[in-house]
Design a protein around this motif. Structure first.
Motif, PDB file in Angstrom:
ATOM      1  N   ILE A 288     -39.725  21.859  -1.062  1.00  0.00           N
ATOM      2  CA  ILE A 288     -38.907  20.766  -0.515  1.00  0.00           C
ATOM      3  C   ILE A 288     -37.850  21.325   0.447  1.00  0.00           C
ATOM      4  N   THR A 289     -37.366  22.533   0.166  1.00  0.00           N
ATOM      5  CA  THR A 289     -36.379  23.167   1.051  1.00  0.00           C
ATOM      6  C   THR A 289     -37.009  23.500   2.407  1.00  0.00           C
ATOM      7  N   VAL A 290     -38.214  24.074   2.360  1.00  0.00           N
ATOM      8  CA  VAL A 290     -38.913  24.424   3.614  1.00  0.00           C
ATOM      9  C   VAL A 290     -39.187  23.155   4.425  1.00  0.00           C
ATOM     10  N   LEU A 291     -39.676  22.109   3.753  1.00  0.00           N
ATOM     11  CA  LEU A 291     -40.029  20.867   4.458  1.00  0.00           C
ATOM     12  C   LEU A 291     -38.810  20.226   5.123  1.00  0.00           C
ATOM     13  N   LEU A 292     -37.745  20.017   4.336  1.00  0.00           N
ATOM     14  CA  LEU A 292     -36.579  19.306   4.879  1.00  0.00           C
ATOM     15  C   LEU A 292     -35.842  20.134   5.925  1.00  0.00           C
ATOM     16  N   THR A 293     -35.644  21.435   5.640  1.00  0.00           N
ATOM     17  CA  THR A 293     -34.935  22.285   6.615  1.00  0.00           C
ATOM     18  C   THR A 293     -35.760  22.402   7.890  1.00  0.00           C
ATOM     19  N   GLY A 294     -37.066  22.582   7.732  1.00  0.00           N
ATOM     20  CA  GLY A 294     -37.949  22.676   8.901  1.00  0.00           C
ATOM     21  C   GLY A 294     -37.904  21.399   9.732  1.00  0.00           C
ATOM     22  N   ALA A 295     -37.905  20.246   9.063  1.00  0.00           N
ATOM     23  CA  ALA A 295     -37.888  18.970   9.786  1.00  0.00           C
ATOM     24  C   ALA A 295     -36.589  18.820  10.591  1.00  0.00           C
TER      25      ALA A 295
END
Lengths: 248, 51
Positions: free
Chosen positions: B20-27
């Motif tokens: 979830i960290t990778v997804l949200l930060t990446g977005a």
């Protein structure tokens, strides 16, 4: 500081700085996550789930640090009317909200296998949720009217109301910080203070990497969003001048 | 003791937190970069037109 309140001077620094912050931030976060997932042992009580701390703790610090910076920018806007302070406050809001949401989400994911519950209405979690709502309110206030009304003025600066909202919201920061001391909580007490850390160094060192890495990424996002607001302001100003020229 | 849920089941929670960290930060990184690049391109194009 006044010298860099000029958008042109600011851009001369921000343009080369943005890719460096982005690159260094990504490298440090990847190194810290790799170390946290593969190079340190699990905690003797919490097991493997303790590895979530390498993202949960930086997210919590940046969520709170973000609002502290946002409130400072609001204060500077109110007192000195620096052209960039309002732009900075608006640029901080989205990454601040991102890291607050990540803190809540990763904390909840940590809570289920550790405490047996996804959520508890205790002081720490509730005050952090209030911070998330404060960010959402600030973003709605400053973006509510793209034409320059509502919480934002022409040139991207904050309205007086939005700056005061940022300052009033800062009351929540010491409440979050002291909540685990003031009230009984499922959340553990402060593990890292100015006097030292209760976490063993064998587990602690990857946290330094992810903390620095996420801070650099936060800085990169703020710079990118400030550059976008400045570019949008310039486009609006040029279009207004063009319309005025055609009108004359 | 290793929490309420122990053993290899804990890794699913670790993976969810990091995912979830990778997804949200990446977005947020991607959308901020795209918005900045397109805004600066618009601004530069308008300045060149004025010349």
């Amino acid at each position: 500081m006044h010298a860099y309140a000029n958008p042109t001077r600011f851009l001369a620094i921000a343009r080369p700085l943005t890719p460096w912050l982005l690159g260094a931030g990504l490298l440090l976060v990847l190194a810290g996550a790799w170390a946290g997932l593969t190079q340190v042992p699990g905690d003797y009580k919490q097991g493997e789930t303790a590895r979530i701390l390498y993202i949960h703790v930086p997210a919590a610090w940046l969520g709170m640090g973000g609002w502290t910076s946002l409130a400072l920018a609001g204060l500077i806007q109110l007192v000195w009317r620096h052209p960039l302070s309002g732009i900075a406050a608006r640029a901080i809001a989205v990454p601040g909200m991102l890291f607050t949401a990540l803190c809540l989400a990763t904390g909840s994911i940590w809570g289920k296998p550790t405490w047996g519950t996804w959520w508890e209405w205790d002081g720490r979690m509730t005050s952090m949720l209030v911070l998330l709502f404060l960010y959402a309110g600030f973003i709605a206030l400053t973006n509510g009217d793209a034409g320059g009304g509502g919480g934002q003025r022409q040139g991207g600066s904050l309205s007086r109301g939005a700056a005061i909202y940022a300052l009033v919201g800062a009351i929540n920061i010491p409440i979050i910080n002291r909540s685990v001391v003031w009230w009984n909580s499922l959340h553990q007490g402060p593990s890292i203070t100015l006097r030292g850390s209760s976490i063993d160094n064998a587990l602690l060192w990857p946290l330094g990497l992810t903390l620095l890495g996420f801070s650099l990424l936060f800085g990169a996002i703020v710079l990118m969003r400030m550059r976008r607001i400045i570019a949008d302001n310039r486009v609006s100003a040029r279009l207004r001048r063009l319309a005025d020229d055609e009108g004359n | 003791m290793t929490g309420v849920i122990s053993g290899s089941g804990q890794w699913a929670y670790v993976a969810a937190a990091y995912g979830i960290t990778v997804l949200l930060t990446g977005a947020v990184l991607w959308s901020s970069w795209r918005a900045m690049v397109s805004a600066e391109r618009r601004s530069d194009a308008l300045r060149k037109d004025r010349r």
